[in-house]
Design a protein around this motif. Structure first.
Motif, short mmCIF file in Angstrom:
data_model
loop_
_atom_site.label_atom_id
_atom_site.label_comp_id
_atom_site.label_asym_id
_atom_site.label_seq_id
_atom_site.Cartn_x
_atom_site.Cartn_y
_atom_site.Cartn_z
N THR A 170 0.83 -1.20 0.00
CA THR A 170 0.00 0.00 0.00
C THR A 170 0.87 1.25 0.00
O THR A 170 2.03 1.21 0.42
CB THR A 170 -0.96 -0.01 1.22
N TYR A 171 0.33 2.34 -0.49
CA TYR A 171 1.04 3.62 -0.49
C TYR A 171 0.87 4.29 0.86
O TYR A 171 -0.24 4.28 1.42
CB TYR A 171 0.50 4.53 -1.58
N ASN A 173 1.88 7.58 1.32
CA ASN A 173 1.77 9.04 1.16
C ASN A 173 0.68 9.43 0.15
O ASN A 173 0.83 10.41 -0.59
CB ASN A 173 3.13 9.65 0.75
N ILE B 18 16.36 -1.74 -10.17
CA ILE B 18 16.79 -0.36 -10.35
C ILE B 18 18.30 -0.23 -10.53
O ILE B 18 18.77 0.61 -11.31
CB ILE B 18 16.33 0.47 -9.12
N GLU B 131 14.45 8.56 -9.95
CA GLU B 131 14.08 7.14 -10.05
C GLU B 131 14.86 6.25 -9.08
O GLU B 131 14.67 5.03 -9.05
CB GLU B 131 14.20 6.61 -11.48
N LYS B 161 3.31 13.25 -2.96
CA LYS B 161 3.11 12.09 -3.83
C LYS B 161 3.53 12.38 -5.27
O LYS B 161 3.76 11.46 -6.05
CB LYS B 161 1.68 11.58 -3.75
N TYR B 164 7.44 11.52 -4.76
CA TYR B 164 7.91 10.23 -4.25
C TYR B 164 6.76 9.21 -4.25
O TYR B 164 5.64 9.54 -3.86
CB TYR B 164 8.41 10.36 -2.80
N ASP B 165 7.07 7.99 -4.65
CA ASP B 165 6.19 6.86 -4.34
C ASP B 165 6.69 6.26 -3.04
O ASP B 165 7.87 5.86 -2.95
CB ASP B 165 6.24 5.80 -5.45
N VAL B 166 5.82 6.18 -2.05
CA VAL B 166 6.19 5.60 -0.75
C VAL B 166 5.28 4.39 -0.52
O VAL B 166 4.07 4.53 -0.38
CB VAL B 166 6.01 6.61 0.40
N VAL B 167 5.88 3.21 -0.54
CA VAL B 167 5.09 1.97 -0.51
C VAL B 167 5.54 1.08 0.66
O VAL B 167 6.73 0.91 0.91
CB VAL B 167 5.25 1.19 -1.85
N MET B 183 9.55 1.04 0.60
CA MET B 183 10.24 1.54 -0.59
C MET B 183 9.87 2.99 -0.84
O MET B 183 8.69 3.33 -0.84
CB MET B 183 9.82 0.72 -1.82
N GLN B 185 10.58 5.72 -3.74
CA GLN B 185 11.21 6.00 -5.04
C GLN B 185 11.05 7.47 -5.37
O GLN B 185 9.94 8.02 -5.33
CB GLN B 185 10.59 5.16 -6.16
N LEU B 187 10.65 10.35 -7.85
CA LEU B 187 10.10 10.41 -9.20
C LEU B 187 10.86 11.45 -10.03
O LEU B 187 11.69 12.20 -9.50
CB LEU B 187 8.61 10.73 -9.14
#
Lengths: 190, 190
Positions: A170-171, A173, B18, B131, B161, B164-167, B183, B185, B187
């Motif tokens: 799940t995200y 943020n 990556i 990335e 958001k 960054y993707d925050v998962v 994680m 990432q 962007l």
């Protein structure tokens, strides 16, 4: 490369790792047909996708997309609730995918519901072959969505860890109601 | 194929997607050296791993493993806290990996702590190339572990958001203190 742009891409990446040409898989919620198309490509010309939806509108939309993509021979479209999937399946299944909630662009009052989703999940696990997956994209932003998720969570939280890997992605943020992914993998001793 | 046998394998799979030969990456918590070895293999002979640990014991154990694997030329071992990583890094970094908690087999009183972990995370994001990834394996079962996670969560939960993707990936059918993966990432517009 953006690794996880959306919950749906997480499910698709996991599906791609497991599904092989010739496999039999299930789209438990045909909806607008996107998952069915994706799975039909993964299983190849010798594979088979069973694609369920209770709404005629979804079955028609999915059929149209399959015809356009010339993939209709790989898919059995079934207008019935996914809780009845045992009426149509006969052999072990590699993957079963659920996209919960309502049909995008359709009637928002017609939603997947705890009792039928849970029944379909239990049957899905019984048909799953070893190392096979059940994947959910879960939405909690519509009325009933949170309750549906809680009933799924209670059930999958008690699946024996020796028999199943149950993973949530799940995200952290994004909006609290952003969709998220559940993966259930049946292990060799499952 | 078991897709996600452990939290560490999730982090390693993401890293593999990556990191390319020639990249510069960071192991913020050398510990017993496993992540450093893994990263040294990913970056190849033309790449570089900065590997931090505050404990001499960890640096020595990691060096021994690197020598055995003939990978020591790819790694700069630094006995210092990861909150000081900006003293050693000068260029954009593709990946920074953290394995929180204490050194396995070492002194359980020496643990990563909220203030320094958070400082290291903030600096990590500033060094991250577009990335690029920050990966955490988080443990909450030891004293202070839950507080550390809560301080990280509060910070990463408010990362924009668009940037960054925050998962979070976690098991739903294991012990509540089972380790889990984060994680982040950066962007393209991050």
């Amino acid at each position: 490369m953006r690794l996880v742009p959306s919950a749906v891409t997480i499910a698709h990446e996991l599906a791609k790792k497991i599904v092989r040409p010739g496999d039999t898989v299930v789209d438990a919620t045909a909806g607008n047909g996107n998952d069915t198309i994706y799975l039909a490509q993964l299983v190849g010309p010798s594979g088979l996708v069973f694609s369920f939806d209770i709404q005629a509108e979804a079955i028609l939309a999915t059929r149209d997309k399959l015809v356009l993509a010339n993939l209709e021979s790989r898919v059995k479209l079934i207008q019935d609730g996914h809780e009845n999937l045992d009426k149509y399946l006969s052999k072990p299944i590699k993957l079963i995918i659920f996209n919960l909630g309502y049909l995008p662009g359709g009637d928002k009052c017609i939603i997947t519901k705890p009792a039928t989703t849970l029944a379909a999940l239990k049957k899905s696990l019984s048909f799953l072959e070893s190392e096979g997956l059940v994947l959910f994209t879960v939405y909690t932003g519509h009325p009933g969505g949170q309750e549906e998720w809680e009933s799924i969570q209670a059930y999958i939280g008690q699946l024996p860890k020796e028999q199943y890997d149950v993973v949530l992605c799940t995200y952290l943020n994004r909006n609290v109601h952003h969709p998220f992914t559940i993966m259930i993998q049946k292990l060799n001793n499952g």
